[in-house]
Design a protein around this motif. Sequence first.
Motif, PDB file in Angstrom:
ATOM      1  N   THR A   1      -8.535  -2.141   3.483  1.00  0.00           N
ATOM      2  CA  THR A   1      -8.878  -0.771   3.214  1.00  0.00           C
ATOM      3  C   THR A   1      -7.714   0.137   3.087  1.00  0.00           C
ATOM      4  O   THR A   1      -6.680  -0.187   3.404  1.00  0.00           O
ATOM      5  CB  THR A   1      -9.932   0.108   3.985  1.00  0.00           C
ATOM      6  OG1 THR A   1      -8.930   0.039   5.211  1.00  0.00           O
ATOM      7  CG2 THR A   1     -11.173  -0.864   4.203  1.00  0.00           C
ATOM      8  N   HIS A   2      -7.956   1.207   2.522  1.00  0.00           N
ATOM      9  CA  HIS A   2      -6.986   2.457   2.423  1.00  0.00           C
ATOM     10  C   HIS A   2      -6.900   2.899   3.850  1.00  0.00           C
ATOM     11  O   HIS A   2      -5.789   3.107   4.404  1.00  0.00           O
ATOM     12  CB  HIS A   2      -6.966   3.372   1.317  1.00  0.00           C
ATOM     13  CG  HIS A   2      -5.820   4.361   1.500  1.00  0.00           C
ATOM     14  ND1 HIS A   2      -4.688   3.936   1.003  1.00  0.00           N
ATOM     15  CD2 HIS A   2      -5.770   5.468   1.528  1.00  0.00           C
ATOM     16  CE1 HIS A   2      -3.761   4.765   1.086  1.00  0.00           C
ATOM     17  NE2 HIS A   2      -4.446   5.993   1.380  1.00  0.00           N
ATOM     18  N   ARG A   3      -7.899   3.432   4.333  1.00  0.00           N
ATOM     19  CA  ARG A   3      -7.983   4.164   5.711  1.00  0.00           C
ATOM     20  C   ARG A   3      -8.161   3.254   6.821  1.00  0.00           C
ATOM     21  O   ARG A   3      -8.447   2.213   6.653  1.00  0.00           O
ATOM     22  CB  ARG A   3      -8.973   5.305   5.614  1.00  0.00           C
ATOM     23  CG  ARG A   3      -8.970   6.241   4.476  1.00  0.00           C
ATOM     24  CD  ARG A   3      -8.298   7.498   4.528  1.00  0.00           C
ATOM     25  NE  ARG A   3      -8.678   8.214   3.383  1.00  0.00           N
ATOM     26  CZ  ARG A   3      -8.613   9.525   3.250  1.00  0.00           C
ATOM     27  NH1 ARG A   3      -8.202  10.309   4.436  1.00  0.00           N
ATOM     28  NH2 ARG A   3      -8.606  10.375   1.916  1.00  0.00           N
TER      29      ARG A   3
ATOM     30  N   GLY B   1      -4.402   0.991  -2.061  1.00  0.00           N
ATOM     31  CA  GLY B   1      -4.565   2.222  -2.373  1.00  0.00           C
ATOM     32  C   GLY B   1      -3.351   3.332  -2.185  1.00  0.00           C
ATOM     33  O   GLY B   1      -2.472   2.635  -1.713  1.00  0.00           O
ATOM     34  N   ASP B   2      -3.585   4.202  -2.905  1.00  0.00           N
ATOM     35  CA  ASP B   2      -2.502   5.283  -3.089  1.00  0.00           C
ATOM     36  C   ASP B   2      -1.332   4.248  -4.014  1.00  0.00           C
ATOM     37  O   ASP B   2      -0.480   3.805  -3.304  1.00  0.00           O
ATOM     38  CB  ASP B   2      -1.909   5.777  -1.766  1.00  0.00           C
ATOM     39  CG  ASP B   2      -2.825   6.759  -1.142  1.00  0.00           C
ATOM     40  OD1 ASP B   2      -3.737   7.016  -1.587  1.00  0.00           O
ATOM     41  OD2 ASP B   2      -2.226   7.302  -0.215  1.00  0.00           O
ATOM     42  N   LEU B   3      -1.461   4.554  -5.234  1.00  0.00           N
ATOM     43  CA  LEU B   3      -0.503   4.251  -6.127  1.00  0.00           C
ATOM     44  C   LEU B   3       0.189   5.173  -6.777  1.00  0.00           C
ATOM     45  O   LEU B   3      -0.424   6.367  -7.209  1.00  0.00           O
ATOM     46  CB  LEU B   3      -1.198   3.328  -7.460  1.00  0.00           C
ATOM     47  CG  LEU B   3      -2.303   2.347  -7.022  1.00  0.00           C
ATOM     48  CD1 LEU B   3      -3.524   2.766  -6.616  1.00  0.00           C
ATOM     49  CD2 LEU B   3      -2.381   1.092  -7.932  1.00  0.00           C
TER      50      LEU B   3
ATOM     51  N   GLY C   1      -7.119   4.802  -3.152  1.00  0.00           N
ATOM     52  CA  GLY C   1      -6.722   5.682  -1.928  1.00  0.00           C
ATOM     53  C   GLY C   1      -7.169   7.188  -2.314  1.00  0.00           C
ATOM     54  O   GLY C   1      -7.588   7.339  -3.347  1.00  0.00           O
ATOM     55  N   ASN C   2      -6.670   8.019  -1.448  1.00  0.00           N
ATOM     56  CA  ASN C   2      -6.982   9.435  -1.693  1.00  0.00           C
ATOM     57  C   ASN C   2      -6.261  10.058  -2.781  1.00  0.00           C
ATOM     58  O   ASN C   2      -6.482  10.840  -3.473  1.00  0.00           O
ATOM     59  CB  ASN C   2      -6.677  10.299  -0.370  1.00  0.00           C
ATOM     60  CG  ASN C   2      -5.268   9.703   0.064  1.00  0.00           C
ATOM     61  OD1 ASN C   2      -5.052   8.575   0.585  1.00  0.00           O
ATOM     62  ND2 ASN C   2      -4.322  10.904   0.359  1.00  0.00           N
ATOM     63  N   HIS C   3      -5.155   9.347  -2.975  1.00  0.00           N
ATOM     64  CA  HIS C   3      -4.118   9.760  -4.242  1.00  0.00           C
ATOM     65  C   HIS C   3      -4.789   9.491  -5.774  1.00  0.00           C
ATOM     66  O   HIS C   3      -4.446  10.192  -6.640  1.00  0.00           O
ATOM     67  CB  HIS C   3      -2.591   9.055  -4.181  1.00  0.00           C
ATOM     68  CG  HIS C   3      -1.857  10.099  -3.230  1.00  0.00           C
ATOM     69  ND1 HIS C   3      -1.134  10.718  -3.557  1.00  0.00           N
ATOM     70  CD2 HIS C   3      -1.816   9.806  -1.775  1.00  0.00           C
ATOM     71  CE1 HIS C   3      -0.547  11.392  -2.591  1.00  0.00           C
ATOM     72  NE2 HIS C   3      -0.841  10.926  -1.315  1.00  0.00           N
ATOM     73  N   GLU C   4      -5.772   8.704  -5.631  1.00  0.00           N
ATOM     74  CA  GLU C   4      -6.510   8.338  -6.940  1.00  0.00           C
ATOM     75  C   GLU C   4      -7.612   9.268  -7.158  1.00  0.00           C
ATOM     76  O   GLU C   4      -8.392   9.144  -8.219  1.00  0.00           O
ATOM     77  CB  GLU C   4      -6.912   6.930  -7.047  1.00  0.00           C
ATOM     78  CG  GLU C   4      -5.745   5.941  -7.049  1.00  0.00           C
ATOM     79  CD  GLU C   4      -4.653   5.698  -5.877  1.00  0.00           C
ATOM     80  OE1 GLU C   4      -3.634   6.209  -6.203  1.00  0.00           O
ATOM     81  OE2 GLU C   4      -5.016   5.488  -5.087  1.00  0.00           O
TER      82      GLU C   4
ATOM     83  N   ALA D   1       0.814  -1.235  -0.009  1.00  0.00           N
ATOM     84  CA  ALA D   1      -0.049  -0.007  -0.094  1.00  0.00           C
ATOM     85  C   ALA D   1       0.947   1.205   0.020  1.00  0.00           C
ATOM     86  O   ALA D   1       1.903   1.308   0.421  1.00  0.00           O
ATOM     87  CB  ALA D   1      -0.869  -0.186   1.282  1.00  0.00           C
ATOM     88  N   ASP D   2       0.442   2.286  -0.601  1.00  0.00           N
ATOM     89  CA  ASP D   2       1.026   3.546  -0.545  1.00  0.00           C
ATOM     90  C   ASP D   2       2.288   3.383  -1.144  1.00  0.00           C
ATOM     91  O   ASP D   2       3.401   3.848  -0.817  1.00  0.00           O
ATOM     92  CB  ASP D   2       1.326   4.131   0.971  1.00  0.00           C
ATOM     93  CG  ASP D   2      -0.092   4.403   1.558  1.00  0.00           C
ATOM     94  OD1 ASP D   2      -0.669   3.284   2.185  1.00  0.00           O
ATOM     95  OD2 ASP D   2      -0.681   5.323   1.856  1.00  0.00           O
ATOM     96  N   TRP D   3       2.270   3.005  -2.221  1.00  0.00           N
ATOM     97  CA  TRP D   3       3.350   2.591  -2.818  1.00  0.00           C
ATOM     98  C   TRP D   3       3.738   3.417  -4.179  1.00  0.00           C
ATOM     99  O   TRP D   3       2.808   3.458  -4.989  1.00  0.00           O
ATOM    100  CB  TRP D   3       3.579   1.070  -3.490  1.00  0.00           C
ATOM    101  CG  TRP D   3       4.711   0.474  -4.028  1.00  0.00           C
ATOM    102  CD1 TRP D   3       5.843   1.021  -3.662  1.00  0.00           C
ATOM    103  CD2 TRP D   3       4.826  -0.789  -4.556  1.00  0.00           C
ATOM    104  NE1 TRP D   3       6.885   0.032  -4.663  1.00  0.00           N
ATOM    105  CE2 TRP D   3       6.117  -0.992  -4.914  1.00  0.00           C
ATOM    106  CE3 TRP D   3       3.901  -1.946  -5.271  1.00  0.00           C
ATOM    107  CZ2 TRP D   3       6.819  -2.110  -5.663  1.00  0.00           C
ATOM    108  CZ3 TRP D   3       4.310  -2.812  -5.692  1.00  0.00           C
ATOM    109  CH2 TRP D   3       5.926  -3.162  -6.094  1.00  0.00           C
TER     110      TRP D   3
ATOM    111  N   ALA E   1      -4.082   1.099   5.351  1.00  0.00           N
ATOM    112  CA  ALA E   1      -2.912   1.701   5.049  1.00  0.00           C
ATOM    113  C   ALA E   1      -2.998   3.197   5.196  1.00  0.00           C
ATOM    114  O   ALA E   1      -3.039   3.539   6.605  1.00  0.00           O
ATOM    115  CB  ALA E   1      -2.821   1.546   3.319  1.00  0.00           C
ATOM    116  N   HIS E   2      -2.586   4.186   4.221  1.00  0.00           N
ATOM    117  CA  HIS E   2      -2.490   5.429   4.348  1.00  0.00           C
ATOM    118  C   HIS E   2      -1.526   6.051   5.282  1.00  0.00           C
ATOM    119  O   HIS E   2      -0.949   7.248   5.097  1.00  0.00           O
ATOM    120  CB  HIS E   2      -3.874   5.856   4.868  1.00  0.00           C
ATOM    121  CG  HIS E   2      -4.294   7.519   4.784  1.00  0.00           C
ATOM    122  ND1 HIS E   2      -4.230   8.015   3.666  1.00  0.00           N
ATOM    123  CD2 HIS E   2      -4.902   8.303   5.580  1.00  0.00           C
ATOM    124  CE1 HIS E   2      -4.343   9.413   3.650  1.00  0.00           C
ATOM    125  NE2 HIS E   2      -4.906   9.452   5.088  1.00  0.00           N
ATOM    126  N   VAL E   3      -1.514   5.616   6.636  1.00  0.00           N
ATOM    127  CA  VAL E   3      -0.505   5.944   7.621  1.00  0.00           C
ATOM    128  C   VAL E   3       0.927   5.266   6.986  1.00  0.00           C
ATOM    129  O   VAL E   3       0.903   3.941   7.072  1.00  0.00           O
ATOM    130  CB  VAL E   3      -0.539   5.579   8.790  1.00  0.00           C
ATOM    131  CG1 VAL E   3       0.624   6.000   9.904  1.00  0.00           C
ATOM    132  CG2 VAL E   3      -2.132   6.189   9.184  1.00  0.00           C
TER     133      VAL E   3
HETATM  134 FE   LIG Z   1      -3.462   7.813   1.627  1.00  0.00          FE
END
Ligand SMILES: [Fe+2]
Length: 432
Positions: free
Chosen positions: A281-283, A162-164, A197-200, A131-133, A328-330
């Motif tokens: 999940t992402h968050r 999430g967050d790619l 994730g939020n970056h998408e 995640a977050d990669w 993820a996210h953190v």
């Molecule tokens: Fe994030």
Amino acid sequence: MVLGILLLQISLCSAGYAIPEQIHLSWTENANEMRITWVTYLPLSTSIYYRSLFCKESSDWSSKQASYKLFDAGDMFIRLEFIHTVTITISSDCIYEYYAGSYYGWSETYQFRGLSPGSKNFDPIDMLLVADWGGGTVGQMSKNLILKQITLDQIDGILHAGDLAYDLQDLEGMVGDSYLNMIQPISARIPYMAIPGNHEHPDNYTHFKKRFNMPINEANQGTGYFFSFDLGRAHFIMLNTEVIVDDDKAPEIYTEINWLKNDLKKANENRDERPWIIALTHRNLYCSVDWTLPYKQANSDCGVDSIILRRYLEDLLYQEGVDLFFQAHVHQYERNSPIYKNHTVKGDYDDEHKHVNPKATIYITNGNAGNIELHNDPISKTPQNWSIFATEAYGYGKLQVFNKTHVYYQQYSSGRQTVIDHLWVIKDKLRF
Ligand SMILES: [Fe+2]
């Protein structure tokens, strides 16, 4: 317009415009299928050539024509890409070999295992959880270790929570292209399943939806934002938490929650066959806030979202007996105990690396595969009492579902290239 054409020409020249790139495998909403996706910069009619090996259905090479869609990856400029997709029928006891392209250029030849969701193959499964990669030095570090690992281990799937890329749409989409090319040596061989994730989020998740063809269902209406699948002795659920934290009164939340309730009900009816329910999940619902720092400033990636998400999800996860919940996210790794309502719930036996018959969902944060943003929230100097282990080390997880009773999780440090944490979850009941 002139600038757009110029940028297009630069893209064509630098990318080997007819040779398939950004190749990735993904499972579909149907059993016994594999979807292969790739990109060219010219509107070419391309095909996949493939054959099955090492099984009774071993076959000679056959081909299937791909369909393609035009994608303008640019923002200020026009940057045209052609995203080619083909779905082939596979059998879980075969290995498949394939290459893709056209007269104007071919990919390398890749192999993958024919295991797919819904298969009645109940062999142990090994999944990598990332995640977050993104790219950058630390993202490359994880890529290098994963590449070694998929060569030496039999990895069945990669789940990206999430967050790619950071971000797929940045630099007129060239960051997304670069990321998908970075992971191609992995994703062309191992199914790569992702949620946003939020970056998408920018531009209504357009880059995520166009570039990744995730399983569709009636509730996600073809977006692939949330989905589930059965593999080995586990039922996997990948959830989109962005819809919940963006606007916690949005009606779309209930579309997803109602889908989740129904999905969990069905998963519980099938628990004898697949006793493990594992969600990603992402968050975060549970991550340690650092109470020595200003709450909203230094803990914005952990503390604020978790209050909202617990309200929507925690009771459901607990009541339906979800065994493991990956978040993820953190940008760190934190492994927590089984938790309900902010308290550790004791199982039949618990120690630092083992839970026997846990009686609540185990929460693990794993948002540290590495990207150009490096870290966000700090490791808490005041870990909550359900926190067992936390580290800032960049890396990813490997989840092994051995059988109906044993699951093993290992966290890798991409820098040290070794396992830095592990956990056994053992149960002799189908659910808590
Ligand atoms: Fe994030």
